[in-house]
Design an enzyme around this catalytic site. Structure first.
Site, PDB file in Angstrom:
ATOM      1  N   ASN A 398       0.825  -1.201   0.000  1.00  0.00           N
ATOM      2  CA  ASN A 398       0.000   0.000   0.000  1.00  0.00           C
ATOM      3  C   ASN A 398       0.868   1.263   0.000  1.00  0.00           C
ATOM      4  O   ASN A 398       0.990   1.933  -1.020  1.00  0.00           O
ATOM      5  CB  ASN A 398      -0.937  -0.024   1.219  1.00  0.00           C
ATOM      6  CG  ASN A 398      -1.971   1.087   1.161  1.00  0.00           C
ATOM      7  OD1 ASN A 398      -1.841   2.033   0.390  1.00  0.00           O
ATOM      8  ND2 ASN A 398      -2.999   0.984   1.977  1.00  0.00           N
ATOM      9  N   ASP A 399       1.507   1.553   1.126  1.00  0.00           N
ATOM     10  CA  ASP A 399       2.256   2.810   1.224  1.00  0.00           C
ATOM     11  C   ASP A 399       3.399   2.895   0.211  1.00  0.00           C
ATOM     12  O   ASP A 399       3.679   3.975  -0.310  1.00  0.00           O
ATOM     13  CB  ASP A 399       2.811   2.980   2.640  1.00  0.00           C
ATOM     14  CG  ASP A 399       1.686   3.030   3.666  1.00  0.00           C
ATOM     15  OD1 ASP A 399       0.580   3.477   3.298  1.00  0.00           O
ATOM     16  OD2 ASP A 399       1.908   2.614   4.815  1.00  0.00           O
TER      17      ASP A 399
END
Lengths: 472, 104
Positions: A398-399
């Site tokens: 995600n990040d």
């Protein structure tokens, strides 16, 4: 009945054309045969056109000037059509389809009007009324499809704004216009009124309704509208087929009318909407459009569709993250990689230095699953490859792929180097839910146009994709 | 009433054809994956271009001195051809991505 040789050739050619349309559509609904299906349908169409001209010539039914005009018309249409279809960029395909659909609708309206001219029933019996009804319906639906398609094209080209949707009561005005149009049509139908200018007024009303029908619908919903108008033209073609007593037009028209209607419904379902919601969006969507961050919509993808995207890609990059480790999906992922390589797809892995919970976490996991080391790309290498990649699959990361790190100075992770997966042509994100990642930040990547979300456990999702590819 | 019964009995073939074709249209594309929605719509779009046949007939039967019918017929042929040829070419371009790859 005329049973001469010309008639036999004609009807047999129409039979072949009808079969080619059926098989063509069937083949077009499967990725492996889709392109051939299109060619099959096109060949059938060619046969039907040639047979019609041959019949008219053999039976000596037309003057030479008319034959010349037909050949000229076919020539002009073919050259212009091929040129336009070749020239249009991939991103502008939907509006091109809309434009071609509008041409078909106009063609139906015109030939229906011509038929009004030729139509002189001796008595107004049931058959006469039905034939006149077919002519009027062909005119009505063809005209709506024509003007509606042109408006849809303009909206997708950005030439016509969505501000029409905000006019108060536009849906009620449209309903009234439709009532007037239908009422007028019913009036000339029941009276058997064949006066040409009265039918022309009906044609004009239908054109006007087509415009006001599409104007208030949002630009983002145009693909659904185009699909609907496409099935309209099919239906209109079938009515014209009844008026001309022509089997190829009847079968082709009905097929497209019903297949197009189903396709429209499938498209709205894929958007999690109903057709009514799309068409009357000006009323229904009024309250929800006030989101101050603008509209944020995500698009989901099924494992089956993901499988097709992967199987027909040239280059695929996997971006593994913590979710892969949690789901213990590394062995399944290696399976998928081998399967895709067998099909000639170039597969790589992009490893972000902080993917997972510790440096090298992903390398260890993938090594355990026997993924060859030369398939792993580091940050810089991967970022060079993304722009030329067809599909990026993000598995539980995600990040490390969050574009906010590059674009949004207010983001807590601003400045962190990321894997620029957003530069790829398509992105599939496999994730259990929309929950933000470890850093607790929303990810704009999930809302991008070329991103598809697959909400599932990573291992389960990959296994389903593998199964779907094996079944292709 | 008699008119309707007579109509029903003498047009049974056509009634069957219409109903079966309606179901066939639905059946034939019921299992289409999302990624093929746009190309399939485009292919169906080209198929309803079959109205070009109506355009050809309309132009062929237009009397030589009737300028209005000749114009309508000619326009119908040009527009119908655009629908057919443009439709099939654009569909083919969309479907290029699905071409078979050579296995190594």
């Amino acid at each position: 009945m005329d049973s001469g040789l010309a008639k036999v050739i004609l009807e047999f050619s129409y039979l072949i054309a009808a079969l080619s349309f059926i098989f063509g559509l069937k083949m077009m609904s499967h990725p492996r045969t889709a392109r051939r299906g299109n060619a099959v349908a096109a060949a059938g169409m060619g046969v039907a056109i040639l047979a019609t001209i041959l019949y008219l010539v053999m039976e000596d039914l037309m003057p030479m000037t008319n034959l010349g005009l037909i050949i000229a018309g076919l020539g002009i249409g073919s050259v212009a059509g091929t040129w336009a279809a070749r020239k249009v960029p991939m991103t502008a395909m939907p509006q091109m389809v809309s434009l071609f659909n509008g041409m078909g609708g106009a063609c139906v309206a015109l030939i229906s009007l011509v038929e009004v001219y030729h139509f002189h029933p001796e008595t107004w019996d049931l058959y006469a009324y039905l034939e006149y009804g077919s002519i009027l319906l062909g005119t009505l639906i063809g005209s709506i499809s024509f003007s509606g398609s042109i408006i849809a094209w303009g909206k997708l080209e950005g030439k016509i704004s969505d501000k029409w949707a905000r006019i108060k009561g536009i849906n009620i005005m449209n309903a009234l216009l439709l009532l007037v149009t239908l009422g007028y049509g019913l009036y000339i139908w029941i009276n058997g009124d064949l006066e040409f200018f009265k039918v022309l007024i009906f044609f004009g009303l239908a054109i006007l309704y087509g415009i006001t029908f599409v104007l208030p619908i949002g630009g983002a919903d145009m693909p659904v509208v185009i699909s609907l108008l496409n099935s309209f033209t099919g239906t209109a073609a079938a009515f014209a087929g009844f008026a001309y007593d022509n089997m190829a037009m009847i079968i082709g028209g009905i097929l497209v009318g019903s297949a197009g209607t189903l396709l429209t419904i499938l498209m709205t379902r894929a958007m999690n909407r109903s057709l009514m919601n799309v068409l009357l969006g000006a009323i229904v969507g009024g309250g929800s459009a006030t989101d101050e961050e603008g509209e944020k919509t995500i698009k989901e993808v099924t494992p089956q569709d993901a499988a097709i995207m992967l199987a027909y890609a040239n280059k695929v990059i996997f971006v593994p993250g913590y979710g892969l480790a949690v789901a213990q999906a590394q062995h399944a992922l290696h399976e998928l990689e081998k399967l895709l390589e067998e099909r000639g797809v170039d597969v790589k892995y992009a490893i972000h230095p902080v993917a997972g919970r510790m440096p090298g976490h992903m390398n260890v996991l993938l090594a355990e699953a026997d993924v060859p080391y030369d398939k792993l790309l580091e940050l810089e290498q991967a970022n060079q490859e993304f722009p030329t990649t067809d599909v990026v699959v993000i598995i539980g990361a995600n990040d490390v792929v969050n574009p906010a790190a590059e674009q949004d100075p207010s983001s807590p992770i601003y400045g962190m180097p990321i894997l620029q997966a957003y530069k790829a042509k398509n992105v599939i994100v496999i994730k259990r839910s929309l929950r933000p990642g470890y850093a607790g930040i929303d990810n704009p990547l999930f809302y991008m146009d070329n991103t598809r979300m697959l909400f599932a456990d990573a291992k389960k999702a990959i296994e389903e994709i593998i199964k779907a590819i094996q079944e292709l | 009433m008699n008119v309707w019964i007579e109509f029903f009995l003498s047009n049974l073939d056509m009634i069957y054809i219409v109903i079966l074709a309606l179901f066939l249209g639905v059946e034939v594309i019921s299992a289409v994956p999302t990624i093929l929605h746009t190309p399939l719509m485009s292919g169906a779009n080209a198929i309803h271009g079959v109205v070009i046949i109506g355009g050809i007939i309309a132009l062929a039967l237009a009397p030589e001195n009737n300028f209005l019918l000749l114009t309508f017929g000619f326009l119908a042929v040009v527009l119908g051809t655009l629908n057919v040829v443009g439709g099939f070419v654009v569909t083919d371009r969309m479907l290029e991505m699905f071409k078979e790859k050579k296995k190594q």
